[in-house]
Motif scaffolding. Structure first.
Motif: not given
Length: 393
Positions: A196-206
Motif C-alpha cells: 500500500p505504501g508503494f501504491v500511494r508513492e506511485l500515485r504521488a509520483l505520477c
C-alpha cells in the motif's frame, strides 16, 4: 476416431476431460464425474457456473436486440456505463470484449493524451512479471520473461520497473514517458500483492510528473478483492482503469474507464464490431448489480478470510512456505516445483475432483466463485489436503 482436440489449433496442453455442464462451484464432465472448481475460468465466473441471473439476462436481451452496431446507442450499453460510473471514481466508459482489448484501449488513450497534452509523450512504464494480455502490444507491456522474443520484432515504447520499488519507477521515467500501468495484484506472476505504501508513492509520483496512472483491474475488479475495485483497498484514484474477466460472469465483456479530462479520443480513433453490444452489456449490468451490493461484498470478505485461514493451516501442517493474496484471489506456495503435479492429482481425485491452477512451478492459485458457500470452501480445502498428501507425503 481422431484424437481429442485434433481439429483445434494447439494453444495449450489440455487434459483429456470434456466438460458438459456446470452449476455454481461445480462442473460435470461427459462421464458424469463432478469437480469442485476453484479456478472458475481464471476468475471469470464471478457468480459460478451458469448462474440463473446471467442466463435470464442473456435470454431476455437476446429476444429483443443483440447487436445494432457500435455506431448507435442501445439501452444496456448506456445503463451499464452509468452503473460503472456510479460505482467508481471515473466519468467515462468504453465497452469491449476482452481484457487485452481494454488494456490496448487504455494505452491508445494514454498515447492520444500524450500527443495532445504532453508534446507527443508515448512511453508506457509497466512492471517486471506483470501480465496485461496476449496482443503484441500487451505482450510488450507485460513483464513475463521471454515474451519480448516470442513474436519479435515487438512493438516498442515500453519500459519496466519493479513492483514495490519506487526508485525503479523514477529511473524508468524519461521525457517521453506518458503513463504507468500496474496490477495491484500480479496474478499470473504468483499473486504478488502491491504494498500500500508503494501504491500511494506511485500515485504521488505520477501526479508530480504528469503521468497517467493506469490500473489494470482485469482480474482484481468487480468484487474479486472484497470491494467493487481493488484500488479502493489502497485509498488512491487511478486515472484510467480496465476491467474484464468477472464483469459479466463468464460472458465476453471488458471495459475501459477514464476521468473526464482524459476523454480525448476523436471519433474513429477507437472502436470494434462488438464494442458495447446490448447482449453483453445486459449480462454485465446484471452481474455488476449483484456483485457490487454491500452485503454481497461483505460475504466475499468473509469467504476470503475463511480461505486464507484454511490455506494458512494447510501451510503449517505440510510445512509449506505460506499463502498470500487479496480477497478471493489467493496463492499457496510450495517448497518444491511440483504445483502442476498437485493440479493433476487433485483433478483425478475420486469420487469428486478438484480444479486448481498453477501459474508458477511452486505455486497454486485459487479463484473461486465469489458466492462460493462456506461448506463448499471447506470441502475444497479438504480435497486440497488429499492432493498434497499424495504429492508431498
Amino acid at each position: 476416431m481422431s484424437p481429442l482436440g485434433s481439429d483445434l489449433i494447439t494453444i495449450t496442453a489440455r487434459p483429456d476431460v470434456v466438460f458438459a455442464e456446470g452449476q455454481g462451484s461445480w462442473l460435470v464432465d461427459e462421464a458424469g464425474k463432478r469437480y469442485l472448481d476453484l479456478v472458475q475460468g481464471w476468475a471469470v465466473n464471478s457468480l459460478g457456473h451458469s448462474p440463473a441471473l446471467l442466463a435470464q439476462a442473456l435470454a431476455a436481451q437476446a429476444g429483443r436486440l443483440v447487436n445494432p452496431s457500435p455506431g448507435f446507442y442501445n439501452r444496456p450499453m448506456l445503463d451499464l456505463a452509468r452503473r460503472l460510473v456510479e460505482l467508481s471514481c471515473f466519468d467515462r466508459v468504453f465497452l469491449a470484449s476482452s481484457g487485452a482489448e481494454a488494456n490496448e484501449g487504455a494505452l491508445k488513450l494514454a498515447r492520444r493524451w500524450g500527443r495532445k497534452e504532453r508534446g507527443g509523450a508515448h512511453e508506457i512504464i509497466s512492471f517486471e512479471q506483470g501480465f496485461h494480455g496476449r496482443t503484441l502490444a500487451m505482450m510488450s507491456a507485460s513483464g513475463k520473461p521471454g515474451w519480448d522474443r516470442l513474436y519479435a520484432p515487438m512493438p516498442q515504447g515500453f519500459a519496466k520497473a519493479r513492483l514495490d520499488d519506487i526508485g525503479s519507477v523514477e529511473r524508468a521515467i524519461t521525457p517521453a514517458s506518458v503513463a504507468v500501468m500496474i496490477e495491484f495484484v500480479q496474478g499470473e506472476a504468483g499473486v504478488h500483492v502491491a504494498d500500500p505504501g508503494f501504491v500511494r508513492e506511485l500515485r504521488a509520483l505520477c501526479t508530480e510528473r504528469q503521468l497517467l496512472l493506469i490500473a489494470d483491474e482485469v482480474q482484481t475488479g468487480i468484487g474479486r478483492c472484497g470491494h467493487a475495485f481493488a484500488y479502493e483497498r489502497y485509498d488512491v484514484e487511478p486515472d484510467l482503469m480496465t476491467l474484464a474477466k468477472g464483469i459479466a460472469g463468464g460472458a465476453p465483456l471488458s471495459a475501459l474507464l477514464c476521468k473526464e479530462r482524459f476523454n480525448c479520443f476523436e471519433p474513429g480513433d477507437q472502436g470494434g464490431t462488438f464494442c458495447g453490444n446490448p447482449l453483453m452489456a445486459a449480462a454485465g449490468l446484471a452481474v455488476v448489480n449483484e456483485v457490487c451490493r454491500p452485503d454481497f461484498l461483505a460475504a466475499v470478505r468473509q469467504r476470503s478470510e475463511q480461505l486464507a485461514r484454511g490455506l494458512q493451516a494447510i501451510a503449517g501442517d505440510f510445512r509449506l512456505p505460506g499463502e498470500r493474496g487479496l480477497g478471493l484471489l489467493r496463492a499457496l506456495v510450495l517448497p518444491v516445483a511440483r504445483a502442476e503435479e498437485v493440479v493433476e492429482v487433485a483433478r483425478g481425485l475420486a469420487p469428486v475432483g478438484l480444479l486448481l491452477n498453477a501459474p508458477r512451478p511452486q505455486l497454486l492459485r485459487f479463484m473461486p466463485a465469489l458466492n462460493i458457500g462456506a461448506e463448499e470452501l471447506d470441502e475444497g480445502l479438504a480435497l486440497l489436503r488429499r492432493a498434497l498428501r499424495q504429492v508431498l507425503g
